[in-house]
Design an enzyme around this catalytic site. Structure first.
Site, PDB file in Angstrom:
ATOM      1  CE  LYS A  23      -1.502   1.423   4.075  1.00 18.95           C
ATOM      2  NZ  LYS A  23      -1.312   2.794   4.585  1.00 18.95           N
ATOM      3  CG  ASN A  24       2.335   2.501   3.581  1.00 17.25           C
ATOM      4  OD1 ASN A  24       1.270   3.119   3.397  1.00 17.25           O
ATOM      5  ND2 ASN A  24       2.839   2.387   4.788  1.00 17.25           N
ATOM      6  NE  ARG A  94       1.030  12.037   7.699  1.00 12.04           N
ATOM      7  CZ  ARG A  94       1.457  13.138   7.977  1.00 12.04           C
ATOM      8  NH1 ARG A  94       0.604  14.131   8.552  1.00 12.04           N
ATOM      9  NH2 ARG A  94       2.797  13.538   8.047  1.00 12.04           N
ATOM     10  CB  CYS A 119      -3.568   9.377  11.853  1.00 11.54           C
ATOM     11  SG  CYS A 119      -3.338   7.790  11.722  1.00 11.54           S
ATOM     12  NE  ARG A 124       0.526   9.919  10.901  1.00 15.66           N
ATOM     13  CZ  ARG A 124       0.477   8.834   9.822  1.00 15.66           C
ATOM     14  NH1 ARG A 124       1.674   8.599   9.095  1.00 15.66           N
ATOM     15  NH2 ARG A 124      -0.833   8.372   9.806  1.00 15.66           N
ATOM     16  CG  ASP A 319       3.452   1.040   9.674  1.00 16.55           C
ATOM     17  OD1 ASP A 319       3.207   1.885  10.573  1.00 16.55           O
ATOM     18  OD2 ASP A 319       3.640   1.497   8.536  1.00 16.55           O
ATOM     19  NE  ARG A 412      -6.206   4.098   6.237  1.00 16.22           N
ATOM     20  CZ  ARG A 412      -5.282   4.519   7.129  1.00 16.22           C
ATOM     21  NH1 ARG A 412      -5.599   4.084   8.564  1.00 16.22           N
ATOM     22  NH2 ARG A 412      -3.827   4.498   6.844  1.00 16.22           N
TER      23      ARG A 412
HETATM   24  N1  EPU Z   1       9.375  10.375  13.397  1.00 17.97           N
HETATM   25  C1  EPU Z   1      10.257  10.745  13.962  1.00 17.97           C
HETATM   26  N2  EPU Z   1      11.580  10.673  13.874  1.00 17.97           N
HETATM   27  C2  EPU Z   1      12.020  10.450  12.692  1.00 17.97           C
HETATM   28  C3  EPU Z   1      11.076  10.059  11.603  1.00 17.97           C
HETATM   29  C4  EPU Z   1       9.785  10.018  12.128  1.00 17.97           C
HETATM   30  O1  EPU Z   1       9.884  10.859  15.554  1.00 17.97           O
HETATM   31  O2  EPU Z   1      13.348  10.597  12.417  1.00 17.97           O
HETATM   32  C5  EPU Z   1       7.901  10.360  13.577  1.00 17.97           C
HETATM   33  C6  EPU Z   1       7.146  11.324  13.091  1.00 17.97           C
HETATM   34  O3  EPU Z   1       7.080  12.529  14.010  1.00 17.97           O
HETATM   35  C7  EPU Z   1       5.817  10.793  12.967  1.00 17.97           C
HETATM   36  C8  EPU Z   1       6.129   9.145  12.652  1.00 17.97           C
HETATM   37  O4  EPU Z   1       7.478   9.090  13.032  1.00 17.97           O
HETATM   38  O5  EPU Z   1       5.075  10.952  14.082  1.00 17.97           O
HETATM   39  C9  EPU Z   1       5.959   8.987  11.162  1.00 17.97           C
HETATM   40  O6  EPU Z   1       6.596   9.808  10.527  1.00 17.97           O
HETATM   41  P1  EPU Z   1       6.512   9.746   8.853  1.00 17.97           P
HETATM   42  O7  EPU Z   1       6.478  11.230   8.463  1.00 17.97           O
HETATM   43  O8  EPU Z   1       7.789   9.118   8.405  1.00 17.97           O
HETATM   44  O9  EPU Z   1       5.113   9.243   8.539  1.00 17.97           O
HETATM   45  P2  EPU Z   1       4.321   9.186   7.145  1.00 17.97           P
HETATM   46  O10 EPU Z   1       5.295   9.613   5.984  1.00 17.97           O
HETATM   47  O11 EPU Z   1       3.303  10.205   7.285  1.00 17.97           O
HETATM   48  C10 EPU Z   1       4.440   6.901   6.581  1.00 17.97           C
HETATM   49  C11 EPU Z   1       3.496   5.561   6.406  1.00 17.97           C
HETATM   50  C12 EPU Z   1       2.964   5.217   7.837  1.00 17.97           C
HETATM   51  C13 EPU Z   1       4.220   4.688   8.853  1.00 17.97           C
HETATM   52  C14 EPU Z   1       5.306   5.911   8.785  1.00 17.97           C
HETATM   53  C15 EPU Z   1       6.440   5.435   9.269  1.00 17.97           C
HETATM   54  C16 EPU Z   1       2.562   6.056   4.214  1.00 17.97           C
HETATM   55  C17 EPU Z   1       1.507   6.419   3.099  1.00 17.97           C
HETATM   56  N3  EPU Z   1       2.366   5.918   5.491  1.00 17.97           N
HETATM   57  O12 EPU Z   1       3.711   7.862   7.147  1.00 17.97           O
HETATM   58  O13 EPU Z   1       2.313   3.953   7.667  1.00 17.97           O
HETATM   59  O14 EPU Z   1       3.799   4.423  10.033  1.00 17.97           O
HETATM   60  O15 EPU Z   1       5.370   6.452   7.368  1.00 17.97           O
HETATM   61  O16 EPU Z   1       7.033   4.293   8.566  1.00 17.97           O
HETATM   62  O17 EPU Z   1       3.623   5.831   3.616  1.00 17.97           O
HETATM   63  C18 EPU Z   1       0.333   2.468   8.132  1.00 17.97           C
HETATM   64  O18 EPU Z   1       0.632   2.378   6.825  1.00 17.97           O
HETATM   65  O19 EPU Z   1      -0.153   2.215   8.897  1.00 17.97           O
HETATM   66  C19 EPU Z   1       1.038   3.882   8.171  1.00 17.97           C
HETATM   67  C20 EPU Z   1       0.750   4.739   9.276  1.00 17.97           C
END
Ligand code: EPU
Length: 431
Positions: A23-24, A94, A119, A124, A319, A412
């Site tokens: 998915k991601n 998101r 979320c 986030r 995850d 999802r």
């Molecule tokens: N974070 C840190 N430090 C870091 C990196 C991230 O504290 O160096 C924290 C962020 O502040 C945030 C969380 O980690 O609270 C996730 O951050 P990120 O921006 O990487 O998340 P995202 O890009 O919004 C994607 C996936 C999520 C997955 C995260 C982390 C997609 C569409 N979503 O989210 O997927 O949990 O990366 O791997 O790619 C899921 O599939 O269930 C899901 C939530």
């Protein structure tokens, strides 16, 4: 409307399960199709709600989308109108933020975009995305409900951008934007996740060359002549990991086909050193998991884990944290679960206490799970995608009947999870 699982636990899992597309990876790749007017064929798409929502957002803007078989779409984005983007879908998801990079690349501005959906796993914000676009020279205007971003099409790109954190979607957004620029830019503190690598692979087929995807420094050289592609979405390492953890927590003997083993090598190493019987077959795409314990704490071999610390890739994926939490209820002794990334993702562990799990939450990022526990059936609520899968595993590992409500969250991101678990012998149905 279908929104609950009814599970009768205590049956071991046996057989073979296929891993579906990620998915991601699919979400940013679908967004990448905006970058070209030529035809894009994306296969191995998982049939999950988030993918359907991304396709709907594209369709609302004017994409021509045709299904070719069950898991392949053919997309042509000749005439895209961002003003038609449905605010409701953007708010629900998101990952709608992934449209920012390609729309900005194609139109030079994104006006009044609704903030992406909230979320339940933590706040986030999109600060990392917006800060990175500011560093590229964008003008960002924030309103209460909307934000706008503008970058003049001929603006020279800087040689380097350093992200505020290893954000997955912020890294992807930058790649999507920079792919269309005829300059070379280095992205530092880039996320290393396998889906970032798959996106870079897809952009390379379109004509944007990069190196370093999969590491924390990616250098991309784009082009304003990106072309059409045919791309097969990489298999989902989170789904493969979910099946590995389910097999261990529930017990049984499962073969997991098309598992992207290299993306899971640390998870597998951790589990093997905890005592799990996991074999990776020489073709590296088949993982075999045997577990004679599990299943409501029946005797047999015991694992001992001690500590699970979630970290950006190649660490233990956040995850998979909820599913690791369930396994922790079945192993010997205490397991410290450390989740530094999300501040509300330990909630599924609290939900497990309704089944008899012994969990001490120490703060929003740390909990200790004491095992082994004979889980019993209970009525549970699914709060987010990954906790939903974890609760289903707990239901299968427990004794008696478990009802999980709000499973639309789970839909999802997992295609037909219950059907595939049923094929492994699980007693699980939707009502
Ligand atoms: N974070 C840190 N430090 C870091 C990196 C991230 O504290 O160096 C924290 C962020 O502040 C945030 C969380 O980690 O609270 C996730 O951050 P990120 O921006 O990487 O998340 P995202 O890009 O919004 C994607 C996936 C999520 C997955 C995260 C982390 C997609 C569409 N979503 O989210 O997927 O949990 O990366 O791997 O790619 C899921 O599939 O269930 C899901 C939530």
């Amino acid at each position: 409307m279908v929104n609950s699982f009814v599970i009768t636990g205590g049956k071991q899992l046996r057989g073979t399960v296929d891993v579906r597309g990620s998915k991601n990876a699919a979400l940013p790749i679908l967004a990448a199709t905006i970058l070209t007017k030529e035809i894009c064929r994306i296969s191995n798409l998982p049939l999950v709600l988030d993918v359907h929502r991304m396709l709907k957002m594209l369709e609302d803007m004017g994409s021509s989308i045709r299904w070719d078989g069950s898991h392949t779409v053919v997309i042509e984005n000749k005439d895209i109108r961002p003003a038609r983007l449905g605010k409701d879908t953007v708010k629900k998801m998101r990952a709608s933020i992934l449209l920012l990079g390609p729309l900005l690349a194609r139109f030079g501005r994104v006006e009044k975009m609704t903030y992406p959906g909230g979320c339940s796993i933590g706040a986030r914000p999109i600060d990392t995305h917006l800060a990175a676009f500011r560093d590229l020279g964008a003008k960002v205007t924030l309103g209460g409900k909307y934000f706008s971003v503008e970058i003049p099409p001929h603006r020279r790109m800087p040689p380097e951008v350093i992200l505020n954190e290893f954000s997955v979607t912020a890294t992807e957004n930058l790649l999507l934007f920079l792919a269309s620029k005829g300059s070379t830019t280095r992205i530092k503190i880039a996320a290393c996740e396998p889906h970032v690598r798959d996106l870079a692979k897809c952009l390379a087929k379109m004509g944007a060359r990069s190196r370093g995807a999969g590491t924390s420094t990616i250098t991309i050289r784009g082009t304003d002549r990106l072309g059409g592609i045919s791309h097969r979405t990489t298999p989902d390492y989170i789904e493969a990991g979910t099946f590995i953890l389910a097999s261990l927590a529930v017990g049984g003997h499962v073969h997991i086909k098309d598992a992207p083993v290299v993306d899971l090598d640390f998870v597998i190493k951790k589990l093997v050193s905890a005592g799990a019987d996991i074999r990776v077959h020489p073709n590296k795409k088949l993982v075999e998991v045997r577990a004679s314990f599990g299943g409501a704490g029946k005797g047999g071999r015991k694992l001992k884990i001690d500590k699970i610390q979630c970290l950006p890739h190649p660490g233990i994926p956040t995850d998979l944290q909820p599913a690791f939490g369930v396994l922790a209820t079945q192993v010997s002794g205490p397991t410290l679960i450390h989740e530094p990334l999300y501040e509300k993702r330990l909630e599924s562990l609290t939900e497990l206490t309704k089944m008899g799990a012994r969990v001490v939450v120490q703060d929003p990022h740390r909990a200790i799970v004491h095992g082994p526990t004979k889980l019993h059936g209970a009525r549970l609520t699914c709060y987010d995608l990954r906790s939903g899968a974890a609760l289903a595993i707990a239901g299968l590992a427990g004794k008696g009947k478990t009802i999980i409500t709000n499973i639309e969250h789970l839909e999802r991101g997992y295609e037909d999870l219950e059907g595939r678990l049923r094929a492994l012998g699980a007693d699980i149905k939707k009502i």
